[in-house]
Design a protein around this motif. Sequence first.
Motif, PDB file in Angstrom:
ATOM      1  N   ALA A  39      31.561  -5.852 -11.592  1.00 56.12           N
ATOM      2  CA  ALA A  39      32.415  -4.674 -11.453  1.00 56.12           C
ATOM      3  C   ALA A  39      32.201  -3.999 -10.109  1.00 56.12           C
ATOM      4  O   ALA A  39      32.756  -3.213  -9.697  1.00 56.12           O
ATOM      5  N   PRO A  94      33.035  -8.607 -20.474  1.00 55.64           N
ATOM      6  CA  PRO A  94      32.436  -7.197 -20.710  1.00 55.64           C
ATOM      7  C   PRO A  94      33.460  -5.984 -20.331  1.00 55.64           C
ATOM      8  O   PRO A  94      34.520  -6.013 -19.357  1.00 55.64           O
ATOM      9  N   ASP A  95      33.460  -5.053 -21.099  1.00 52.60           N
ATOM     10  CA  ASP A  95      34.226  -3.656 -20.925  1.00 52.60           C
ATOM     11  C   ASP A  95      34.143  -3.337 -19.582  1.00 52.60           C
ATOM     12  O   ASP A  95      35.091  -2.687 -18.921  1.00 52.60           O
ATOM     13  N   GLU A  96      33.088  -3.354 -18.923  1.00 59.88           N
ATOM     14  CA  GLU A  96      32.532  -2.506 -17.720  1.00 59.88           C
ATOM     15  C   GLU A  96      33.099  -3.186 -16.568  1.00 59.88           C
ATOM     16  O   GLU A  96      33.448  -2.704 -15.461  1.00 59.88           O
ATOM     17  N   SER A 127      38.721  -0.986 -21.963  1.00 62.26           N
ATOM     18  CA  SER A 127      38.979  -0.719 -20.616  1.00 62.26           C
ATOM     19  C   SER A 127      40.125  -1.377 -19.943  1.00 62.26           C
ATOM     20  O   SER A 127      40.642  -0.783 -18.792  1.00 62.26           O
ATOM     21  N   ALA A 142      28.545  -8.141 -16.303  1.00 59.90           N
ATOM     22  CA  ALA A 142      29.274  -7.013 -16.017  1.00 59.90           C
ATOM     23  C   ALA A 142      28.836  -6.345 -14.510  1.00 59.90           C
ATOM     24  O   ALA A 142      29.938  -5.368 -14.149  1.00 59.90           O
ATOM     25  N   ASP A 143      27.947  -6.914 -13.851  1.00 61.80           N
ATOM     26  CA  ASP A 143      27.725  -6.424 -12.186  1.00 61.80           C
ATOM     27  C   ASP A 143      28.845  -6.733 -11.554  1.00 61.80           C
ATOM     28  O   ASP A 143      28.882  -6.134 -10.514  1.00 61.80           O
ATOM     29  N   HIS A 147      36.255  -1.220 -15.536  1.00 64.70           N
ATOM     30  CA  HIS A 147      36.239   0.210 -15.427  1.00 64.70           C
ATOM     31  C   HIS A 147      36.582   0.694 -13.962  1.00 64.70           C
ATOM     32  O   HIS A 147      37.092   1.735 -13.803  1.00 64.70           O
ATOM     33  N   LYS A 148      36.369  -0.240 -13.006  1.00 62.55           N
ATOM     34  CA  LYS A 148      36.597   0.197 -11.589  1.00 62.55           C
ATOM     35  C   LYS A 148      37.661  -1.119 -10.990  1.00 62.55           C
ATOM     36  O   LYS A 148      37.170  -2.157 -10.448  1.00 62.55           O
TER      37      LYS A 148
END
Length: 366
Positions: free
Chosen positions: A117, A137-139, A164, A114-115, A142-143
């Motif tokens: 992102a 990963p949903d994260e 997301s 997830a990092d 996010h951006k």
Amino acid sequence: MRDPLHLVILLSLLVRSVSVAASAPLNDDVLGLIVFKADLLDPASELASWDDEDADSPCGWAGVTCDPRSGRVTDLALDSRSLSGRVGPRGLLQLRYLRLLSLSNNNFTGTLSADLAGLDGLRVVDLSSNALSGPIPDELFHKCGSLRSVSLANNAFEGELPPSLGSCAGLSYLNLSSNGISGPLPAGVWSLNGLRSLDLSDNSLVGEIPSGIESLYNLRTISLRRNSLSGKVPEGIGGCLLLKSIDLSENSLSGGLPDSMRNLTMCGSLSLSSNSFVGELPDWIGEMSSLQTLDLSRNRFIGHIPGSIGNLRMLKELNLSRNGFTGALPESMEGCKGLTNVDLSRNSLTGDVPSWVFELGVQRIC
């Protein structure tokens, strides 16, 4: 006036400070790439040029592209280099100006961090044809304001599509095919109104195709092939007027074809094979004037083949096999001047083989 020697010394110090300031960011990129390489196995020595002793600039290293003005790394393309290991975020996060990350057709394993992102300037991500696994990963989305193209195809990802994903309004290409993604198709996908190509084929999606697909007014191609989707094709699909290719084959879709599909006059390929569609083939099929490939095989269509099919002047491949069509072939099909392959087998058609089959020079008919 100042002493000339004093001015020379000041200018010399200024030049040196500017030089140091300009080179420092390059060291960040070098460090990031070396840390990234440390997580890899490189049996073919594809990254031999990645030499940390030549630490001034990585811009000549294999697979690395830099911005000609700033000298910062913008693209990392290491496709088909027999690399294995993990896609470690520690090094990649040092590449603050990275816009393209392409690692396809290698042997990367493990989960997707997830990092990643944190690389908020990324526009293109291609990690296809590896052995990555676990949930997406949903994260990661996010951006995603900069993301334009994402391909995670042909891996071993599992779990449901991240909620997301629907927030990536700028995404134009999304390919998550050939994974183990399960669960329903979230309606949030239809929020991606910049999307031009959507491929979720060869997964384990279930449930009905949600309404709202007409929001994808830029969509050119969609493939949901080889899932376990059920229910009817939503009427809104006819609102995607730019569609050129539709593949919903090998699902459990049912009902009749939505009348709105008659509006898809730019569609060149329609594949709905291996479903449970029923009823007569609507007469408006002849209005889909750009069709070159029409595959409705392995369904439960009945009745006569409509004469309007002869209006499909660009049709090359026609497969209506394994249905319940009856009657004779319409003579109007002689208008399909480009037909090369025809499969009408396993129906209940009657009558003689029409003369147009020989006149058109059809290469294969069964």
